[in-house]
Design an enzyme around this catalytic site. Structure first.
Site, PDB file in Angstrom:
ATOM      1  N   LYS A 109       1.298 -13.996  -0.624  1.00  0.00           N
ATOM      2  CA  LYS A 109       2.272 -12.977  -1.286  1.00  0.00           C
ATOM      3  C   LYS A 109       3.131 -12.648  -0.159  1.00  0.00           C
ATOM      4  O   LYS A 109       2.987 -12.086   0.980  1.00  0.00           O
ATOM      5  CB  LYS A 109       1.865 -11.781  -1.689  1.00  0.00           C
ATOM      6  CG  LYS A 109       2.877 -10.593  -2.283  1.00  0.00           C
ATOM      7  CD  LYS A 109       2.343  -9.294  -2.426  1.00  0.00           C
ATOM      8  CE  LYS A 109       3.262  -8.454  -2.749  1.00  0.00           C
ATOM      9  NZ  LYS A 109       2.744  -6.923  -2.870  1.00  0.00           N
ATOM     10  N   GLY A 170       5.130   2.146  -4.204  1.00  0.00           N
ATOM     11  CA  GLY A 170       4.633   3.452  -4.512  1.00  0.00           C
ATOM     12  C   GLY A 170       4.964   4.651  -4.955  1.00  0.00           C
ATOM     13  O   GLY A 170       4.220   5.742  -4.968  1.00  0.00           O
ATOM     14  N   ALA A 197       5.397  -3.471  -7.688  1.00  0.00           N
ATOM     15  CA  ALA A 197       5.669  -2.215  -7.049  1.00  0.00           C
ATOM     16  C   ALA A 197       6.309  -1.493  -8.066  1.00  0.00           C
ATOM     17  O   ALA A 197       7.192  -1.757  -8.794  1.00  0.00           O
ATOM     18  CB  ALA A 197       6.522  -2.624  -5.707  1.00  0.00           C
ATOM     19  N   GLY A 198       5.856  -0.137  -7.660  1.00  0.00           N
ATOM     20  CA  GLY A 198       6.816   0.837  -8.383  1.00  0.00           C
ATOM     21  C   GLY A 198       6.037   1.268  -9.865  1.00  0.00           C
ATOM     22  O   GLY A 198       6.651   2.211 -10.372  1.00  0.00           O
ATOM     23  N   ASN A 219      -1.077  -1.379  -7.065  1.00  0.00           N
ATOM     24  CA  ASN A 219      -2.113  -0.905  -6.281  1.00  0.00           C
ATOM     25  C   ASN A 219      -2.423   0.617  -6.220  1.00  0.00           C
ATOM     26  O   ASN A 219      -3.566   1.204  -6.579  1.00  0.00           O
ATOM     27  CB  ASN A 219      -2.041  -1.205  -4.753  1.00  0.00           C
ATOM     28  CG  ASN A 219      -2.991  -1.052  -3.609  1.00  0.00           C
ATOM     29  OD1 ASN A 219      -4.149  -1.663  -3.642  1.00  0.00           O
ATOM     30  ND2 ASN A 219      -3.033   0.312  -3.176  1.00  0.00           N
ATOM     31  N   THR A 220      -1.316   1.189  -5.761  1.00  0.00           N
ATOM     32  CA  THR A 220      -1.498   2.519  -5.531  1.00  0.00           C
ATOM     33  C   THR A 220      -1.823   3.451  -7.101  1.00  0.00           C
ATOM     34  O   THR A 220      -2.462   4.496  -6.861  1.00  0.00           O
ATOM     35  CB  THR A 220      -0.160   3.290  -5.175  1.00  0.00           C
ATOM     36  OG1 THR A 220       0.392   2.600  -4.009  1.00  0.00           O
ATOM     37  CG2 THR A 220      -0.204   4.853  -4.914  1.00  0.00           C
TER      38      THR A 220
END
Length: 274
Positions: A109, A170, A197-198, A219-220
């Protein structure tokens, strides 16, 4: 570059079948045990891991890495190292080569961050790094903006997929520009597009999949939730439901009400639009 669908709706990237359209990161979990349980609940297609600024020895003896490898050995998921923290093509290439040596995988990635505040990609350095890594035999999955020209360039270099952000890393804001994503999907019909992301809620992941995303990486939203295991399962269900909805065909939005019951037999003036 081609997303080949079978009767079981498999996702294929670089001639490799990916077991799930839900991809999950491996950072910020409360403990390695909770991380492993979240993976088991999600059954992700890829698990990402970052080298960051660690030395090879630190990575080798990291408890989280041991748990990741232990879990991967009993699953169909694949490891996806990333170049998080890189701010130039040169640095990203160095991290990718190191990752290939440590993890024995051609998957990478690719991240090249251009701004410390927004964590937006530096698309110029990203393209340079992608070109070099593709020539070195990597299967490059680049974290990029949702700009059509950038995505087209990355695909033309041989990247088997593109990974535009939904919102800054995040933030949990979800898909900030659905219109632009629909432009990508309609323009790049045969490309694999992964939202990266996001994403903060299962409903946001479902929306991305309903609009035609081939997979979602996050992830977050899982690692930092009150119950990462339950949240991982919730995202898994939402992503699957969104994919089913996209394949079934979501009806277009309309500006006025349209009756779902037939109006045959009513006087003609009741059938006329107001």
């Amino acid at each position: 570059m081609v997303n080949t669908e079978s009767s079981t709706s498999q996702l294929t990237i670089a001639e490799t079948v990916i077991s799930s359209r839900f991809w999950l990161g491996s950072s910020d979990y409360p403990s390695p045990d909770i991380m492993g349980a979240a993976f088991a609940a999600a059954n992700p297609g890829f698990v990402t891991v970052s080298l960051r600024r660690q030395t090879a020895g630190q990575v080798k003896h990291n408890d989280y890495r041991h748990r990741i490898e232990e879990w991967l050995a009993s699953s169909r998921a694949k490891l996806l190292p990333n170049t998080a923290g890189a701010t130039s093509a040169k640095e990203a290439i160095h991290l990718a080569v190191l990752a290939r040596e440590l993890f024995n995988t051609q998957w990478i990635k690719l991240e090249v961050i251009g701004d410390d505040y927004s964590l937006q990609p530096d698309v110029f350095e990203l393209v340079d790094a992608a070109k070099e890594l593709q020539q070195q035999g990597f299967s490059v999955l680049p974290y990029c903006t949702d700009d059509l020209g950038v995505c087209e360039k990355l695909l033309s270099l041989g990247c088997p997929a593109v990974m535009p952000l939904a919102a800054p890393i995040g933030t949990g804001k979800g898909l900030l520009n659905p219109y632009q994503f629909q432009t990508l999907r309609s323009s790049l019909k045969e490309a694999v597009i992964v939202i990266d992301a996001g994403i903060g809620r299962p409903s946001q992941a479902m929306q991305a999949m309903e609009l035609g995303a081939d997979a979602v990486l996050l992830n977050t939203a899982v690692a930092k939730s009150n119950d990462p295991v339950a949240m991982a399962a919730a995202f898994d269900s939402a992503i699957e439901a969104g994919r089913q909805a996209y394949q079934a065909g979501v009806i277009p939005e309309r500006d006025r009400a349209v009756p779902s019951t037939p109006n045959a037999g009513l006087p003609f003036w009741h059938q006329s639009a107001p």
